[in-house]
Structures are given as structure tokens and as C-alpha cells.
Design an enzyme around this catalytic site. Structure first.
Site, PDB file in Angstrom:
ATOM      1  N   LYS A 152     -11.620  26.651 -22.280  1.00  0.00           N
ATOM      2  CA  LYS A 152     -12.096  25.500 -23.061  1.00  0.00           C
ATOM      3  C   LYS A 152     -13.265  24.811 -22.361  1.00  0.00           C
ATOM      4  O   LYS A 152     -13.770  23.788 -22.809  1.00  0.00           O
ATOM      5  CB  LYS A 152     -10.956  24.527 -23.321  1.00  0.00           C
ATOM      6  N   GLN A 211      -7.627  19.499 -23.726  1.00  0.00           N
ATOM      7  CA  GLN A 211      -8.757  19.015 -24.540  1.00  0.00           C
ATOM      8  C   GLN A 211      -9.482  17.846 -23.871  1.00  0.00           C
ATOM      9  O   GLN A 211     -10.329  17.230 -24.504  1.00  0.00           O
ATOM     10  CB  GLN A 211      -8.266  18.559 -25.925  1.00  0.00           C
ATOM     11  N   ASP A 252      -1.307  16.981 -20.177  1.00  0.00           N
ATOM     12  CA  ASP A 252      -1.880  18.191 -20.755  1.00  0.00           C
ATOM     13  C   ASP A 252      -3.347  17.874 -21.037  1.00  0.00           C
ATOM     14  O   ASP A 252      -3.670  17.198 -22.009  1.00  0.00           O
ATOM     15  CB  ASP A 252      -1.130  18.547 -22.041  1.00  0.00           C
ATOM     16  N   CYS A 302      -0.833  24.734 -33.799  1.00  0.00           N
ATOM     17  CA  CYS A 302       0.196  24.727 -32.748  1.00  0.00           C
ATOM     18  C   CYS A 302       0.737  23.323 -32.497  1.00  0.00           C
ATOM     19  O   CYS A 302       1.046  22.948 -31.359  1.00  0.00           O
ATOM     20  CB  CYS A 302      -0.321  25.323 -31.444  1.00  0.00           C
ATOM     21  N   HIS A 357       0.873  19.539 -28.471  1.00  0.00           N
ATOM     22  CA  HIS A 357       0.711  20.969 -28.744  1.00  0.00           C
ATOM     23  C   HIS A 357       2.034  21.637 -28.396  1.00  0.00           C
ATOM     24  O   HIS A 357       2.749  21.179 -27.504  1.00  0.00           O
ATOM     25  CB  HIS A 357      -0.419  21.470 -27.827  1.00  0.00           C
TER      26      HIS A 357
HETATM   27  N1  PMP Z   1      -2.570  21.823 -25.146  1.00  0.00           N
HETATM   28  C1  PMP Z   1      -3.557  21.485 -25.980  1.00  0.00           C
HETATM   29  C2  PMP Z   1      -3.763  20.033 -26.305  1.00  0.00           C
HETATM   30  C3  PMP Z   1      -4.389  22.461 -26.511  1.00  0.00           C
HETATM   31  O1  PMP Z   1      -5.364  22.119 -27.336  1.00  0.00           O
HETATM   32  C4  PMP Z   1      -4.177  23.813 -26.148  1.00  0.00           C
HETATM   33  C5  PMP Z   1      -5.059  24.914 -26.710  1.00  0.00           C
HETATM   34  N2  PMP Z   1      -5.221  24.866 -28.092  1.00  0.00           N
HETATM   35  C6  PMP Z   1      -3.145  24.122 -25.273  1.00  0.00           C
HETATM   36  C7  PMP Z   1      -2.355  23.098 -24.787  1.00  0.00           C
HETATM   37  C8  PMP Z   1      -2.850  25.532 -24.846  1.00  0.00           C
HETATM   38  O2  PMP Z   1      -3.929  26.059 -24.142  1.00  0.00           O
HETATM   39  P1  PMP Z   1      -3.947  27.623 -23.790  1.00  0.00           P
HETATM   40  O3  PMP Z   1      -3.738  28.337 -25.104  1.00  0.00           O
HETATM   41  O4  PMP Z   1      -5.322  27.833 -23.239  1.00  0.00           O
HETATM   42  O5  PMP Z   1      -2.874  27.882 -22.828  1.00  0.00           O
END
Ligand code: PMP
Length: 404
Positions: free
Chosen positions: A223, A200, A197, A361, A120
Site C-alpha cells: 500500500k 491505510q 491497524d 473485507c 477490516h
Molecule cells: N486493514 C485494512 C484497514 C486494510 O485496508 C487492509 C487491506 N485492504 C488490510 C487490513 C489487510 O492488508 P493486507 O491484505 O495487505 O494484509
């Protein structure tokens, strides 16, 4: 036994109508809906116990502080860590940004930082920026043809002086579940730190930061059914003790004079300013809620729904699924020849079905598959098999319309 009807009753939003149809919410990788017990916990906080934390001698402030610290303990227990290894942040993105700053002074020019090709943007750009500032080399761990991390390539890359490896536990695009324990062993053998990270990954099964042996782990409350604006940075205590501070202000100090200051204990020294204590309390309540359902059952349910989703998608000839990882959870992304994903998303939305479209993203990853955007369907434990089947039936209906 997972009583899905009873569980769905905890999520009133799942019963609303959207565009005249019953809502089918399949965008859980973006955010999970908040169950009623968490909503009630937030309300009761504001109705009976709200005051700023860490500041007051008065009973209400002390009670509020105690509730936030209880939430920290709940988070710590959830990932089998110690309370002082849990830093509250505003989310995964904030955790990773802060971490990249905290680690900066440890990285030498020319050293390598490794991230995978499935990251991401939140786990890519902070490392790009830090590498640029320090003069370190950011290298990308490639994926194999299935969309799994290429472990041989990782071994190869680790031969050069590597200070840090940062990987997603679960890809938010491919759904690939990475073998964190194995990656941790490889990284540590090479003398590198491992950052995970886990945005998920938190519903995958009992999350044991200690036995996963990562050095840092980042995740977001929203999440997991908590408020937005709360997240966690876990770090191993002995490493946190040595880390640089990146944010200064109230609540994180020992002693302050006009010209210099000393710092409080870990983790408070990493939490400058009024923390999002209501967010933290909501996260404690969300974890308690998920734990009451049983994390292994939640994981099983989400795995089964993802498998069903994948099978059903395979029955749609026009659909091109991204990747076929050995272990997939939570999300499947795809595209359809000659149809813009945005149009598919809009047509499904008209039928009450909420899915995600775009590059998720993870633009470099999606572009590796030769497209600029995709449709992502991401079920959660409160979804039903009928909802998955209804989504695929809708897809089969709208594709011919869009293809004209
Ligand atoms: N890493 C991953 C794998 C994600 O799926 C996400 C959220 N889509 C994020 C980071 C970022 O999370 P947040 O927008 O809650 O900071």
C-alpha cells in the site's frame, strides 16, 4: 510544489490504455502502484547483490543482510521507532494474526478485547479466534451516525476489564481517520494495550509510532508502493521482549539441541525462516521514494482529492455515501438505489476506470448501512483532479443506463 506530471512519469502503468481508454486507477486503497525507482531497486538487487540473509560468511550474503537491515532502519526512522521494534511479516493480515497469537498467553478468560465496528476482517477475525480460544469477550466499539468512533461508548466499554483495544487508523471503507493519540490515552488509562491497524494510515502525515503511543502497529508494503508479501509489525521494545513466540525454525534461535532450544534477540526471534528480504528492501526503497516527495505533501494531496471526490459524489442525486466522518482520507464508498455495485464497477471498467466493488473485507460494517456491497473510489497522490471529475462524469453517464 507537487509536480504531478513529473510524479506520474514514475508510474508508467498510469499511462496504459484499459478497454481502449486511458486508465484511471482509483483503487489505491487495495494496492498502490509501484514507482520506477522501487522497480529498479528490486532489479539491481537481483542483478548485483542477491543471496540469502543471515546465513553466509560470504560477502554477497553479508551485503544482502546489510541491505535488509538498512531497510529495517529506514522503516524504523519512518515511524520514529528503534530498529529492533520492527518485525518484518508478510503484510498487515500476517502481522495481526501473529500478534493475536503472541498476545494470547497474556489474556485471561473473561477479559475484554475491543475492536471497532469499522474494522477490516484482518483486524476482526484474528481477535474473534483468539477470544474463542482463550474464553475472552470480544466487544465492538460502535460508530456514531457520521461514521466516527463513538468515544463515549469506548469510555463506557473500557470500564470493564479490558486487556486490548485494536482499531484501524483509517477505515478502508468510510475513510474515517481515527484519533489514535486520544484512543491510546483512553486505552492506557484503563490498563489496556493499543494495537493500530495502519494499513491505510501510513501516508497520512509523518507517522510517529512513539508520539501516537500505540503499543503495536501493523501495515503492508504494497500500500506504499513496495512489493506484495512484505509487511511490518511494530511493537514497543519492552513489550516485545516479553511476548510469546509463535513461529519456529531457522534464523530465530540462540542455541538448539535435540530436545530444547533458546532464542535469538528481538526482532529476529520473531522472524523464523528466510525472511522476505527482497520485499523488505523494496519497502525501504518505497519509503525513501515517498519521503523524497514529502509525506506532508502526499497527505495534503490525498486529502484534497478525497474532498473533491466527496463533493463531486454529493452532486450525483442517486448516490448514497457511507458515512460523513469529521476527518476523511483516502476512500469514499457509496451505493446507488436500484443498481448493483458490481454492475457499476463493470460499466466504469469498460470506460477505463478502476474502482472497487463488494464488501471491502468489512462485511459487518457495510451491512450496518443496510447494503451487502458498495462501490469504493480511493485516490492516491498521483491521481489528478481531472481523473476524479472524469470518474464522476462517467458515473453520471452509466447510472441512468443501469437504472433502465
Ligand atoms: N486493514 C485494512 C484497514 C486494510 O485496508 C487492509 C487491506 N485492504 C488490510 C487490513 C489487510 O492488508 P493486507 O491484505 O495487505 O494484509
Amino acid at each position: 510544489m507537487f509536480d504531478i506530471a513529473r510524479i506520474r512519469a514514475d508510474f508508467p502503468i498510469l499511462n496504459i490504455q484499459q478497454n481502449g481508454r486511458p486508465l484511471i486507477y482509483l483503487d489505491n486503497a487495495a494496492t498502490m502502484q509501484m514507482p520506477v525507482p522501487v522497480q529498479e531497486r528490486i532489479l539491481s538487487h537481483y542483478q548485483t547483490e542477491n543471496a540469502n540473509v543471515h546465513r553466509g560468511v560470504h560477502t554477497l550474503s553479508q551485503a544482502s543482510t546489510a541491505h535488509m537491515e538498512k531497510a529495517r532502519h529506514t522503516v524504523a526512522q519512518f515511524i520514529h521507532a528503534d530498529d529492533d521494534e520492527i518485525i518484518f511479516t508478510s503484510g498487515t493480515t500476517d502481522s495481526l494474526n501473529q500478534l493475536s497469537r503472541m498476545l494470547e498467553s497474556r489474556v485471561r478468560p473473561g477479559q475484554q478485547i475491543l475492536v471497532s465496528a469499522m474494522e477490516h476482517h484482518s483486524n476482526l477475525i484474528p481477535w474473534q479466534e483468539m477470544s474463542r480460544r482463550v474464553g475472552a469477550k470480544l466487544r465492538i466499539i460502535p460508530l456514531d451516525s457520521r461514521g466516527d468512533l463513538d468515544r463515549d461508548a469506548l469510555r463506557q466499554l473500557l470500564r470493564d476489564s479490558t486487556t486490548l483495544v485494536s482499531v484501524a487508523w483509517v477505515s478502508n471503507v468510510l475513510g474515517t481517520v481515527n484519533p489514535i493519540r486520544e484512543i491510546a490515552a483512553l486505552a492506557h488509562d484503563a490498563g489496556a494495550l493499543l494495537v493500530v491497524d495502519a494499513a491505510q494510515g501510513m501516508k497520512l502525515g509523518p507517522t510517529d509510532a512513539v508520539s501516537l503511543d500505540c503499543d503495536f502497529m501493523a501495515f503492508s508494503g504494497h500500500k506504499l508502493g513496495a512489493l506484495t508479501g512484505i509487511g511490518v509489525l511494530y511493537g514497543k521494545k519492552d513489550i516485545l521482549d516479553m511476548m510469546s513466540l509463535v513461529c519456529f525454525g531457522g534464523g530465530m534461535v540462540g542455541n538448539v539441541s535435540y530436545l530444547s532450544s533458546t532464542w535469538g534477540a528481538v526482532p529476529q526471534r520473531f522472524e523464523a525462516g528466510t525472511p522476505n528480504y527482497v520485499g523488505a528492501i523494496s519497502l525501504g526503497a518505497a519509503i525513501a521514494y515517498l519521503s523524497s516527495l514529502g509525506i506532508p505533501e502526499i497527505a495534503r494531496q490525498e486529502r484534497q482529492l478525497t474532498e473533491l471526490l466527496q463533493q463531486e459524489l454529493l452532486s450525483v442525486p442517486e448516490v448514497e455515501i457511507l458515512g460523513s466522518p469529521q476527518h476523511r482520507s483516502g476512500a469514499v464508498s457509496f451505493w446507488v438505489h436500484g443498481v448493483h455495485p458490481f454492475d457499476l464497477g463493470v460499466m466504469l471498467d469498460a470506460l477505463g476506470i478502476a474502482v472497487r466493488t463488494g464488501h471491502m473485507c468489512a462485511q459487518p460494517l457495510v451491512e450496518q448501512y443496510g447494503v451487502s456491497s458498495v462501490v469504493r473510489i480511493s485516490p492516491a497522490f498521483y491521481n489528478t483532479q481531472e481523473e476524479i471529475k472524469a470518474c464522476i462524469a462517467a458515473l453520471k453517464r452509466v447510472i441512468p443506463m443501469l437504472k433502465g
